[in-house]
Write a protein that holds these residues in place. Structure first.
Motif, PDB file in Angstrom:
ATOM      1  N   ALA A 283     -32.160 -12.007  14.439  1.00 55.38           N
ATOM      2  CA  ALA A 283     -30.837 -12.389  14.960  1.00 55.38           C
ATOM      3  C   ALA A 283     -30.729 -12.066  16.449  1.00 55.38           C
ATOM      4  CB  ALA A 283     -29.728 -11.690  14.173  1.00 55.38           C
TER       5      ALA A 283
ATOM      6  N   THR B 159     -18.397 -10.604  19.871  1.00 44.41           N
ATOM      7  CA  THR B 159     -18.286 -11.340  18.605  1.00 44.41           C
ATOM      8  C   THR B 159     -16.874 -11.255  18.053  1.00 44.41           C
ATOM      9  OG1 THR B 159     -20.525 -10.664  18.171  1.00 44.41           O
ATOM     10  CG2 THR B 159     -19.335 -11.620  16.334  1.00 44.41           C
TER      11      THR B 159
ATOM     12  N   VAL C 104     -14.032  -8.816   5.901  1.00 43.72           N
ATOM     13  CA  VAL C 104     -15.055  -8.214   5.042  1.00 43.72           C
ATOM     14  C   VAL C 104     -16.171  -7.731   5.959  1.00 43.72           C
ATOM     15  CG1 VAL C 104     -16.517  -8.502   3.011  1.00 43.72           C
ATOM     16  CG2 VAL C 104     -14.441  -9.892   3.253  1.00 43.72           C
ATOM     17  N   GLY C 105     -16.399  -6.406   5.963  1.00 44.45           N
ATOM     18  CA  GLY C 105     -17.356  -5.787   6.889  1.00 44.45           C
ATOM     19  C   GLY C 105     -16.582  -4.982   7.923  1.00 44.45           C
ATOM     20  N   HIS C 106     -16.973  -3.712   8.129  1.00 41.50           N
ATOM     21  CA  HIS C 106     -16.217  -2.870   9.068  1.00 41.50           C
ATOM     22  C   HIS C 106     -17.129  -2.189  10.079  1.00 41.50           C
ATOM     23  CE1 HIS C 106     -16.561   1.048   6.451  1.00 41.50           C
ATOM     24  NE2 HIS C 106     -17.662   0.374   6.518  1.00 41.50           N
TER      25      HIS C 106
ATOM     26  N   ALA D  53     -18.215 -10.563   8.011  1.00 37.60           N
ATOM     27  CA  ALA D  53     -19.300 -10.064   8.872  1.00 37.60           C
ATOM     28  C   ALA D  53     -20.052  -8.991   8.103  1.00 37.60           C
ATOM     29  CB  ALA D  53     -18.737  -9.495  10.170  1.00 37.60           C
TER      30      ALA D  53
ATOM     31  N   LEU E 138     -22.421 -14.650   0.292  1.00 35.17           N
ATOM     32  CA  LEU E 138     -21.631 -13.580  -0.340  1.00 35.17           C
ATOM     33  C   LEU E 138     -20.257 -14.111  -0.772  1.00 35.17           C
ATOM     34  CD1 LEU E 138     -21.294 -10.405  -0.824  1.00 35.17           C
ATOM     35  CD2 LEU E 138     -20.158 -10.386   1.400  1.00 35.17           C
TER      36      LEU E 138
ATOM     37  N   GLY F   1     -21.629 -14.150   9.888  1.00 38.59           N
ATOM     38  CA  GLY F   1     -23.009 -13.789   9.538  1.00 38.59           C
ATOM     39  C   GLY F   1     -24.041 -14.664  10.230  1.00 38.59           C
TER      40      GLY F   1
ATOM     41  N   VAL G 155     -19.098 -19.337  15.377  1.00 36.49           N
ATOM     42  CA  VAL G 155     -18.797 -18.148  16.195  1.00 36.49           C
ATOM     43  C   VAL G 155     -19.905 -17.890  17.243  1.00 36.49           C
ATOM     44  CG1 VAL G 155     -18.448 -15.641  16.111  1.00 36.49           C
ATOM     45  CG2 VAL G 155     -17.445 -17.095  14.329  1.00 36.49           C
ATOM     46  N   GLY G 156     -21.172 -18.147  16.860  1.00 34.89           N
ATOM     47  CA  GLY G 156     -22.318 -17.785  17.712  1.00 34.89           C
ATOM     48  C   GLY G 156     -22.207 -18.263  19.162  1.00 34.89           C
TER      49      GLY G 156
ATOM     50  N   THR H 243     -19.636 -16.359  21.108  1.00 38.92           N
ATOM     51  CA  THR H 243     -20.057 -14.974  21.400  1.00 38.92           C
ATOM     52  C   THR H 243     -20.821 -14.932  22.716  1.00 38.92           C
ATOM     53  OG1 THR H 243     -20.234 -14.487  19.044  1.00 38.92           O
ATOM     54  CG2 THR H 243     -21.415 -13.017  20.528  1.00 38.92           C
TER      55      THR H 243
HETATM   56  N1  LIG Z   1     -22.151 -14.591  15.199  1.00 41.13           N
HETATM   57  C1  LIG Z   1     -22.303 -13.570  16.001  1.00 41.13           C
HETATM   58  O1  LIG Z   1     -22.025 -13.669  17.172  1.00 41.13           O
HETATM   59  C2  LIG Z   1     -22.769 -12.266  15.443  1.00 41.13           C
HETATM   60  C3  LIG Z   1     -23.213 -12.195  14.172  1.00 41.13           C
HETATM   61  N2  LIG Z   1     -23.563 -11.007  13.625  1.00 41.13           N
HETATM   62  C4  LIG Z   1     -23.979 -11.064  12.239  1.00 41.13           C
HETATM   63  O2  LIG Z   1     -22.896 -10.586  11.434  1.00 41.13           O
HETATM   64  C5  LIG Z   1     -23.392  -9.904  10.303  1.00 41.13           C
HETATM   65  C6  LIG Z   1     -22.830  -8.493  10.296  1.00 41.13           C
HETATM   66  O3  LIG Z   1     -23.260  -7.827  11.468  1.00 41.13           O
HETATM   67  P1  LIG Z   1     -22.891  -6.286  11.744  1.00 41.13           P
HETATM   68  O4  LIG Z   1     -21.440  -6.101  11.624  1.00 41.13           O
HETATM   69  O5  LIG Z   1     -23.586  -5.926  12.991  1.00 41.13           O
HETATM   70  O6  LIG Z   1     -23.662  -5.641  10.481  1.00 41.13           O
HETATM   71  P2  LIG Z   1     -23.656  -4.162   9.858  1.00 41.13           P
HETATM   72  O7  LIG Z   1     -24.826  -4.127   8.946  1.00 41.13           O
HETATM   73  O8  LIG Z   1     -23.512  -3.161  10.938  1.00 41.13           O
HETATM   74  O9  LIG Z   1     -22.318  -4.128   9.003  1.00 41.13           O
HETATM   75  C7  LIG Z   1     -22.188  -4.805   7.785  1.00 41.13           C
HETATM   76  C8  LIG Z   1     -20.868  -4.445   7.155  1.00 41.13           C
HETATM   77  O10 LIG Z   1     -20.765  -5.091   5.884  1.00 41.13           O
HETATM   78  C9  LIG Z   1     -20.347  -4.143   4.895  1.00 41.13           C
HETATM   79  N3  LIG Z   1     -20.879  -4.533   3.594  1.00 41.13           N
HETATM   80  C10 LIG Z   1     -22.161  -4.481   3.158  1.00 41.13           C
HETATM   81  N4  LIG Z   1     -22.262  -5.003   1.929  1.00 41.13           N
HETATM   82  C11 LIG Z   1     -21.022  -5.379   1.561  1.00 41.13           C
HETATM   83  C12 LIG Z   1     -20.485  -5.980   0.404  1.00 41.13           C
HETATM   84  N5  LIG Z   1     -21.252  -6.327  -0.628  1.00 41.13           N
HETATM   85  N6  LIG Z   1     -19.162  -6.220   0.366  1.00 41.13           N
HETATM   86  C13 LIG Z   1     -18.371  -5.888   1.413  1.00 41.13           C
HETATM   87  N7  LIG Z   1     -18.828  -5.334   2.554  1.00 41.13           N
HETATM   88  C14 LIG Z   1     -20.147  -5.080   2.628  1.00 41.13           C
HETATM   89  C15 LIG Z   1     -20.880  -2.836   5.388  1.00 41.13           C
HETATM   90  O11 LIG Z   1     -20.085  -1.812   4.840  1.00 41.13           O
HETATM   91  P3  LIG Z   1     -20.582  -0.275   4.809  1.00 41.13           P
HETATM   92  O12 LIG Z   1     -20.768   0.130   6.243  1.00 41.13           O
HETATM   93  O13 LIG Z   1     -19.437   0.407   4.166  1.00 41.13           O
HETATM   94  O14 LIG Z   1     -21.857  -0.296   4.046  1.00 41.13           O
HETATM   95  C16 LIG Z   1     -20.699  -2.960   6.890  1.00 41.13           C
HETATM   96  O15 LIG Z   1     -19.397  -2.607   7.284  1.00 41.13           O
HETATM   97  C17 LIG Z   1     -24.921 -10.002  10.431  1.00 41.13           C
HETATM   98  O16 LIG Z   1     -25.348 -11.140   9.722  1.00 41.13           O
HETATM   99  C18 LIG Z   1     -25.156 -10.192  11.908  1.00 41.13           C
HETATM  100  O17 LIG Z   1     -26.368 -10.829  12.200  1.00 41.13           O
HETATM  101  C19 LIG Z   1     -23.438  -9.826  14.307  1.00 41.13           C
HETATM  102  C20 LIG Z   1     -23.005  -9.814  15.590  1.00 41.13           C
HETATM  103  C21 LIG Z   1     -22.720 -11.054  16.275  1.00 41.13           C
END
Ligand SMILES: NC(=O)C1=CN([C@@H]2O[C@H](COP(=O)(O)OP(=O)(O)OC[C@H]3O[C@@H](n4cnc5c(N)ncnc54)[C@H](OP(=O)(O)O)[C@@H]3O)[C@@H](O)[C@H]2O)C=CC1
Ligand SMILES: Nc1nc(=O)c2c([nH]1)NC[C@@H]1CN(c3ccc(C(=O)N[C@@H](CCC(=O)O)C(=O)O)cc3)C=[N+]21
Length: 306
Positions: A49, A145, A168-170, A212, A218, A234, A270-271, A274
């Motif tokens: 990525a 992003t 979804v995602g923090h 995210a 998912l 994602g 989104v890409g 960003t």
């Molecule tokens: N389009 C763009 O410009 C960008 C895209 N991305 C993409 O976005 C995605 C996320 O990136 P990033 O935030 O850096 O990733 P991280 O791995 O840092 O964070 C992922 C998040 O998802 C949560 N999570 C994991 N599994 C589940 C689940 N089954 N249900 C709900 N929540 C879940 C995690 O929670 P916990 O911490 O509690 O485990 C965490 O908060 C990636 O695919 C990345 O490549 C990222 C940056 C820029």
């Protein structure tokens, strides 16, 4: 109807082009006035990525007239060596912006690196002194992003005040800053993560759903409220049946598009925004550096880098 003609698709390209055109004008003026913008990207190790992101940074920076340089380091480098390299860039007046690509290898504490970047050169807003600004509703330089995702939601024309939003995602770089940006706009925000008891139950209540996580497909149709806006952040690499690599988001687009009123494609959502916002942030950082320079030396002086 071919997918490409579907008006439900919220495309990032036109928004990105608008932003880049404005950046190009700003960059040309800054250059003529003796303050050429220069962005340095730091990559540690190998991540698919990141490669996509850096490739597009280079291409769009060139389009916008921003000097761009990638510094690549092996995954075996130490945190100390990286910090020394960042300090060198902080001290170099020709370098006006620094971005550290995530993730970095597990033995390197990412927060230490982010805190090593001088706040005036922090084009992602991830230094602790920068990220705090969004808590205070100072939103002119936010993590790229997160800002891009909110920008795309605004394209729907939905009124953000009181809007039910679920994220979804923090992560620190995406999910959390989106929550702060949307709270500033008056939305009612719920944030889900891996400990959330039922992501589906929350997601189904959302007028706008941001995803995210980094897990292909998912989010399925039965997790989306009819008429919702779905912002898919994602970026996942997948190998197709013919062996070729392509990128997919976190949303099962084929099924969700039947339920949602708006959905962002991946790629093409989104890409691209960003990347454009990273360049816009580079200009915001440069203007802060200029303000300091001019306050210190008066407006007649020009940078030695010219
Ligand atoms: N389009 C763009 O410009 C960008 C895209 N991305 C993409 O976005 C995605 C996320 O990136 P990033 O935030 O850096 O990733 P991280 O791995 O840092 O964070 C992922 C998040 O998802 C949560 N999570 C994991 N599994 C589940 C689940 N089954 N249900 C709900 N929540 C879940 C995690 O929670 P916990 O911490 O509690 O485990 C965490 O908060 C990636 O695919 C990345 O490549 C990222 C940056 C820029
Ligand atoms: N510090 C940091 N900040 C980030 O924001 C960050 C990061 N690290 N590490 C990697 C992820 C991923 N990411 C992408 C951004 C844009 C595209 C992008 O331009 N995507 C095009 C791709 C088109 C193509 O395939 O060339 C699109 O979606 O249409 C991809 C990926 C940012 N990330």
């Amino acid at each position: 109807m071919p997918l490409s003609d579907d008006s439900r698709y919220l495309r990032g390209g036109p928004v990105a082009q608008r932003i880049i055109a404005a950046v190009r004008e700003d960059a040309a003026i800054a250059k003529a006035e003796g303050f050429p913008p220069k962005l340095i990207s730091i990559t540690v190790g190998d991540t698919a990525a990141v490669d996509v992101y850096v490739r597009n940074q280079r291409a769009k920076a060139e389009l916008a007239g921003i000097d761009f340089e990638e510094r690549r380091f092996p995954a075996t480098i130490t945190a100390g060596e990286l910090e020394a390299s960042i300090h060198g860039l902080n001290a170099d007046p020709r370098v006006t912006g620094i971005i550290i690509q995530r993730p970095v290898p597990a033995h390197i504490p990412i927060r230490t690196l982010q805190a090593a970047v001088h706040p005036l050169k922090d084009v992602e807003g991830m230094h602790p002194a920068s990220i705090g600004n969004i808590v205070y509703n100072q939103l002119d330089l936010a993590p790229c992003t997160a800002a891009a995702s909110v920008e795309l939601l605004k394209e729907t024309g939905l009124d953000l005040k009181g809007l039910e939003v679920v994220i979804v995602g923090h992560s620190e770089i995406v999910g959390k800053p989106i929550a702060f940006l949307l709270m500033s706009e008056g939305a009612t925000v719920t944030v889900c993560h891996h400990m959330t008891r039922s992501v589906a139950a929350h997601a189904r209540r959302a007028d706008a759903l941001f995803v995210a996580v980094g897990k292909p497909r998912l989010i399925k149709a039965d997790m989306v409220k009819p008429g919702a806006a779905v912002i898919d952040i994602g970026i996942n690499s997948e190998i197709g049946p013919d062996g070729s690599t392509h990128i997919v988001g976190d949303v099962d687009t084929e099924s969700v598009r039947e339920v949602a009123s708006w959905i962002t494609p991946v790629p093409g959502g989104v890409g691209p925004i960003t990347v454009a916002i990273l360049l816009r942030n580079t200009m915001v950082a440069l203007s802060r550096q200029r303000a300091l320079y001019e306050a210190t030396y008066g407006t007649a002086g020009r940078l030695a880098a010219e």
